[in-house]
Design a protein around this motif. Structure first.
Motif, PDB file in Angstrom:
ATOM      1  N   ALA A   1      -4.141  -0.497 -13.631  1.00  0.00           N
ATOM      2  CA  ALA A   1      -5.203   0.063 -12.806  1.00  0.00           C
ATOM      3  C   ALA A   1      -4.691   1.258 -12.013  1.00  0.00           C
ATOM      4  CB  ALA A   1      -5.748  -1.000 -11.844  1.00  0.00           C
ATOM      5  N   SER A   2      -5.626   2.094 -11.612  1.00  0.00           N
ATOM      6  CA  SER A   2      -5.340   3.217 -10.724  1.00  0.00           C
ATOM      7  C   SER A   2      -5.733   2.799  -9.310  1.00  0.00           C
ATOM      8  CB  SER A   2      -6.147   4.438 -11.164  1.00  0.00           C
ATOM      9  OG  SER A   2      -5.993   5.504 -10.253  1.00  0.00           O
ATOM     10  N   VAL A   3      -4.826   3.001  -8.362  1.00  0.00           N
ATOM     11  CA  VAL A   3      -5.073   2.564  -6.983  1.00  0.00           C
ATOM     12  C   VAL A   3      -4.904   3.756  -6.041  1.00  0.00           C
ATOM     13  CG1 VAL A   3      -4.406   0.993  -5.133  1.00  0.00           C
ATOM     14  CG2 VAL A   3      -4.229   0.247  -7.523  1.00  0.00           C
ATOM     15  N   GLY A   4      -5.958   4.038  -5.287  1.00  0.00           N
ATOM     16  CA  GLY A   4      -5.903   5.107  -4.305  1.00  0.00           C
ATOM     17  C   GLY A   4      -6.071   4.575  -2.900  1.00  0.00           C
ATOM     18  N   VAL A   5      -6.223   5.486  -1.950  1.00  0.00           N
ATOM     19  CA  VAL A   5      -6.362   5.091  -0.552  1.00  0.00           C
ATOM     20  C   VAL A   5      -7.654   5.644   0.035  1.00  0.00           C
ATOM     21  CG1 VAL A   5      -3.915   4.774  -0.046  1.00  0.00           C
ATOM     22  CG2 VAL A   5      -4.915   7.048   0.147  1.00  0.00           C
ATOM     23  N   LEU A   6      -8.245   4.852   0.921  1.00  0.00           N
ATOM     24  CA  LEU A   6      -9.403   5.295   1.690  1.00  0.00           C
ATOM     25  C   LEU A   6      -9.091   5.141   3.171  1.00  0.00           C
ATOM     26  CD1 LEU A   6     -10.739   2.339   2.570  1.00  0.00           C
ATOM     27  CD2 LEU A   6     -11.776   2.501   0.329  1.00  0.00           C
ATOM     28  N   ARG A   7     -10.043   5.487   4.018  1.00  0.00           N
ATOM     29  CA  ARG A   7      -9.825   5.486   5.466  1.00  0.00           C
ATOM     30  C   ARG A   7      -8.655   6.389   5.854  1.00  0.00           C
ATOM     31  NH1 ARG A   7     -14.125   4.388   5.222  1.00  0.00           N
ATOM     32  NH2 ARG A   7     -15.148   2.365   5.307  1.00  0.00           N
ATOM     33  N   VAL A   8      -8.531   7.485   5.140  1.00  0.00           N
ATOM     34  CA  VAL A   8      -7.476   8.460   5.425  1.00  0.00           C
ATOM     35  C   VAL A   8      -7.971   9.409   6.513  1.00  0.00           C
ATOM     36  CG1 VAL A   8      -6.209  10.420   4.473  1.00  0.00           C
ATOM     37  CG2 VAL A   8      -6.480   8.326   3.127  1.00  0.00           C
ATOM     38  N   SER A   9      -7.193   9.549   7.566  1.00  0.00           N
ATOM     39  CA  SER A   9      -7.632  10.397   8.671  1.00  0.00           C
ATOM     40  C   SER A   9      -6.568  11.375   9.153  1.00  0.00           C
ATOM     41  CB  SER A   9      -8.105   9.538   9.855  1.00  0.00           C
ATOM     42  OG  SER A   9      -7.061   8.685  10.304  1.00  0.00           O
ATOM     43  N   THR A  10      -5.365  11.312   8.577  1.00  0.00           N
ATOM     44  CA  THR A  10      -4.293  12.225   8.990  1.00  0.00           C
ATOM     45  C   THR A  10      -3.488  12.666   7.764  1.00  0.00           C
ATOM     46  OG1 THR A  10      -2.580  10.531   9.282  1.00  0.00           O
ATOM     47  CG2 THR A  10      -4.064  10.938  11.149  1.00  0.00           C
ATOM     48  N   PRO A  11      -2.832  13.817   7.845  1.00  0.00           N
ATOM     49  CA  PRO A  11      -1.933  14.211   6.762  1.00  0.00           C
ATOM     50  C   PRO A  11      -0.820  13.187   6.542  1.00  0.00           C
ATOM     51  CG  PRO A  11      -2.419  16.097   8.152  1.00  0.00           C
ATOM     52  CD  PRO A  11      -2.977  14.888   8.858  1.00  0.00           C
ATOM     53  N   GLY A  12      -0.430  12.481   7.620  1.00  0.00           N
ATOM     54  CA  GLY A  12       0.598  11.451   7.483  1.00  0.00           C
ATOM     55  C   GLY A  12       0.152  10.323   6.566  1.00  0.00           C
ATOM     56  N   HIS A  13      -1.115   9.962   6.648  1.00  0.00           N
ATOM     57  CA  HIS A  13      -1.646   8.956   5.717  1.00  0.00           C
ATOM     58  C   HIS A  13      -1.483   9.414   4.271  1.00  0.00           C
ATOM     59  CE1 HIS A  13      -4.583   7.042   8.857  1.00  0.00           C
ATOM     60  NE2 HIS A  13      -3.388   6.485   8.886  1.00  0.00           N
ATOM     61  N   VAL A  14      -1.749  10.695   4.042  1.00  0.00           N
ATOM     62  CA  VAL A  14      -1.630  11.240   2.684  1.00  0.00           C
ATOM     63  C   VAL A  14      -0.183  11.202   2.224  1.00  0.00           C
ATOM     64  CG1 VAL A  14      -2.019  13.243   1.213  1.00  0.00           C
ATOM     65  CG2 VAL A  14      -3.623  12.742   3.066  1.00  0.00           C
ATOM     66  N   ALA A  15       0.731  11.606   3.095  1.00  0.00           N
ATOM     67  CA  ALA A  15       2.147  11.618   2.740  1.00  0.00           C
ATOM     68  C   ALA A  15       2.627  10.220   2.386  1.00  0.00           C
ATOM     69  CB  ALA A  15       2.966  12.193   3.892  1.00  0.00           C
ATOM     70  N   THR A  16       2.267   9.246   3.203  1.00  0.00           N
ATOM     71  CA  THR A  16       2.670   7.864   2.934  1.00  0.00           C
ATOM     72  C   THR A  16       2.067   7.364   1.632  1.00  0.00           C
ATOM     73  OG1 THR A  16       2.864   7.402   5.297  1.00  0.00           O
ATOM     74  CG2 THR A  16       2.646   5.513   3.832  1.00  0.00           C
ATOM     75  N   ALA A  17       0.798   7.688   1.410  1.00  0.00           N
ATOM     76  CA  ALA A  17       0.134   7.265   0.178  1.00  0.00           C
ATOM     77  C   ALA A  17       0.816   7.857  -1.043  1.00  0.00           C
ATOM     78  CB  ALA A  17      -1.334   7.682   0.212  1.00  0.00           C
ATOM     79  N   GLY A  18       1.157   9.140  -0.948  1.00  0.00           N
ATOM     80  CA  GLY A  18       1.830   9.787  -2.076  1.00  0.00           C
ATOM     81  C   GLY A  18       3.187   9.177  -2.353  1.00  0.00           C
ATOM     82  N   GLU A  19       3.927   8.884  -1.289  1.00  0.00           N
ATOM     83  CA  GLU A  19       5.258   8.288  -1.458  1.00  0.00           C
ATOM     84  C   GLU A  19       5.167   6.873  -2.022  1.00  0.00           C
ATOM     85  OE1 GLU A  19       6.622   8.678   2.505  1.00  0.00           O
ATOM     86  OE2 GLU A  19       6.883  10.863   2.365  1.00  0.00           O
ATOM     87  N   THR A  20       4.069   6.182  -1.713  1.00  0.00           N
ATOM     88  CA  THR A  20       3.874   4.822  -2.200  1.00  0.00           C
ATOM     89  C   THR A  20       3.460   4.789  -3.661  1.00  0.00           C
ATOM     90  OG1 THR A  20       3.220   4.150   0.031  1.00  0.00           O
ATOM     91  CG2 THR A  20       2.643   2.657  -1.734  1.00  0.00           C
ATOM     92  N   GLY A  21       2.840   5.885  -4.122  1.00  0.00           N
ATOM     93  CA  GLY A  21       2.387   5.943  -5.505  1.00  0.00           C
ATOM     94  C   GLY A  21       0.890   5.871  -5.678  1.00  0.00           C
ATOM     95  N   ALA A  22       0.138   6.061  -4.581  1.00  0.00           N
ATOM     96  CA  ALA A  22      -1.315   6.060  -4.674  1.00  0.00           C
ATOM     97  C   ALA A  22      -1.789   7.221  -5.550  1.00  0.00           C
ATOM     98  CB  ALA A  22      -1.934   6.162  -3.283  1.00  0.00           C
ATOM     99  N   ALA A  23      -2.965   7.044  -6.150  1.00  0.00           N
ATOM    100  CA  ALA A  23      -3.432   7.993  -7.161  1.00  0.00           C
ATOM    101  C   ALA A  23      -4.465   8.987  -6.645  1.00  0.00           C
ATOM    102  CB  ALA A  23      -4.014   7.235  -8.355  1.00  0.00           C
ATOM    103  N   PHE A  24      -5.080   8.725  -5.499  1.00  0.00           N
ATOM    104  CA  PHE A  24      -6.108   9.630  -4.975  1.00  0.00           C
ATOM    105  C   PHE A  24      -6.341   9.314  -3.509  1.00  0.00           C
ATOM    106  CE2 PHE A  24      -8.219   5.996  -6.934  1.00  0.00           C
ATOM    107  CZ  PHE A  24      -9.049   5.544  -5.919  1.00  0.00           C
ATOM    108  N   VAL A  25      -7.085  10.210  -2.842  1.00  0.00           N
ATOM    109  CA  VAL A  25      -7.311  10.109  -1.399  1.00  0.00           C
ATOM    110  C   VAL A  25      -8.808  10.215  -1.108  1.00  0.00           C
ATOM    111  CG1 VAL A  25      -6.998  11.329   0.805  1.00  0.00           C
ATOM    112  CG2 VAL A  25      -5.067  11.070  -0.779  1.00  0.00           C
TER     113      VAL A  25
END
Length: 204
Positions: A54-78
Motif C-alpha cells: 500500500a501507499s501511505v501518506g500523511v494528513l493534518r500537515v500544518s508545518t514544513p517540519g511535518h513534511v520533513a518528518t514524513a519524507g524521512e519516514t517514507g510517506a508517499a504524499f502530503v
C-alpha cells in the motif's frame, strides 16, 4: 512520485494495534492508498508493515517540519491543513505530491497558484456537499481537487464524475471498526466504495 488517484482511506490517530487489523482488511478488500495524521505515533509502524502492499501518506500537515518528518519516514504524499507555500516547497523538494487546504473556488485557485502545490485538498467536504464538485468542474478546477471529510460512497462517485482524480473517505467506510466494531461489517461496507473506485479506473 505520481499524483494521487482513486480512493484514499483517511485513518484517524489510533494505536498501531488497532490500526493493523483494520488496514489489513482494507488491503485485502482492494484498498491501496491510506493517510495517517502526520503526528501519529503509529505512522512508522503502518509504513513498515504495509509499504510493500500500500501507499501511505500523511494528513493534518500544518508545518514544513511535518513534511520533513514524513519524507524521512517514507510517506508517499502530503495532505495539508493550510495553504502554505513553505509546506508545498518542502514537499516538492522531497518529491512528494502535496495538496493544500481550500474550501471555496477562490481558495482553490489560490492554493493551486502556490509553487510546489500538486492540488487542493477540499476540507470539510461534507459541509459544502458534493454539488460543489460540479461547480468546480464548470470552473475547470475539479481535476486538481481532492475532497476529504464525511464523503460517502455516493458522494465519492459524484466527485469522480465531476473530474476529481482522488477522493478521501473516512468515517462512512471505517464506521466503528477502530473502536472494537465488527471487521466483518467493515468488509461489507467496502463493497460500495470499491465499486466507485473500479469506476474511477474504468475497471469492470
Amino acid at each position: 512520485m505520481p499524483d494521487l488517484s482513486g480512493l484514499i482511506v483517511a485513518l484517524p490517530d489510533a494505536p498501531l494495534d488497532d490500526l493493523v487489523g483494520v488496514v489489513e482488511v482494507l488491503v485485502q478488500e482492494g484498498f491501496a492508498t491510506f493517510a495517517l495524521p502526520a503526528e501519529s505515533e503509529a505512522l512508522t509502524g503502518v509504513l513498515d508493515i504495509f509499504r510493500a502492499r500500500a501507499s501511505v501518506g500523511v494528513l493534518r500537515v500544518s508545518t514544513p517540519g511535518h513534511v520533513a518528518t514524513a519524507g524521512e519516514t517514507g510517506a508517499a504524499f502530503v495532505l495539508a491543513d493550510v495553504a502554505s507555500a513553505e509546506i508545498a516547497v518542502e514537499a516538492s523538494g522531497r518529491g512528494l505530491p502535496c495538496y493544500l487546504a481550500a474550501m471555496t473556488p477562490a481558495e482553490v485557485r489560490a492554493a493551486l497558484a502556490l509553487p510546489g502545490a500538486t492540488g487542493a485538498l477540499l476540507y470539510p467536504a461534507d459541509v459544502v456537499g458534493h454539488a460543489l464538485a460540479h461547480r468546480l468542474a464548470e470552473l475547470g478546477l475539479a481535476e486538481r481537487v481532492v475532497p476529504l471529510g464525511g464523503v460517502g460512497a455516493y458522494a465519492a462517485g459524484e466527485w469522480h464524475r465531476a473530474g476529481s482524480p482522488a477522493v478521501c473517505v473516512d468515517q462512512a467506510l471505517l464506521g466503528d471498526a477502530l473502536t472494537g466494531g465488527s471487521l466483518s461489517l467493515l468488509r461489507d461496507r467496502c463493497g460500495s466504495f470499491r465499486s466507485v473506485e473500479r469506476a474511477m479506473f474504468g475497471e469492470e
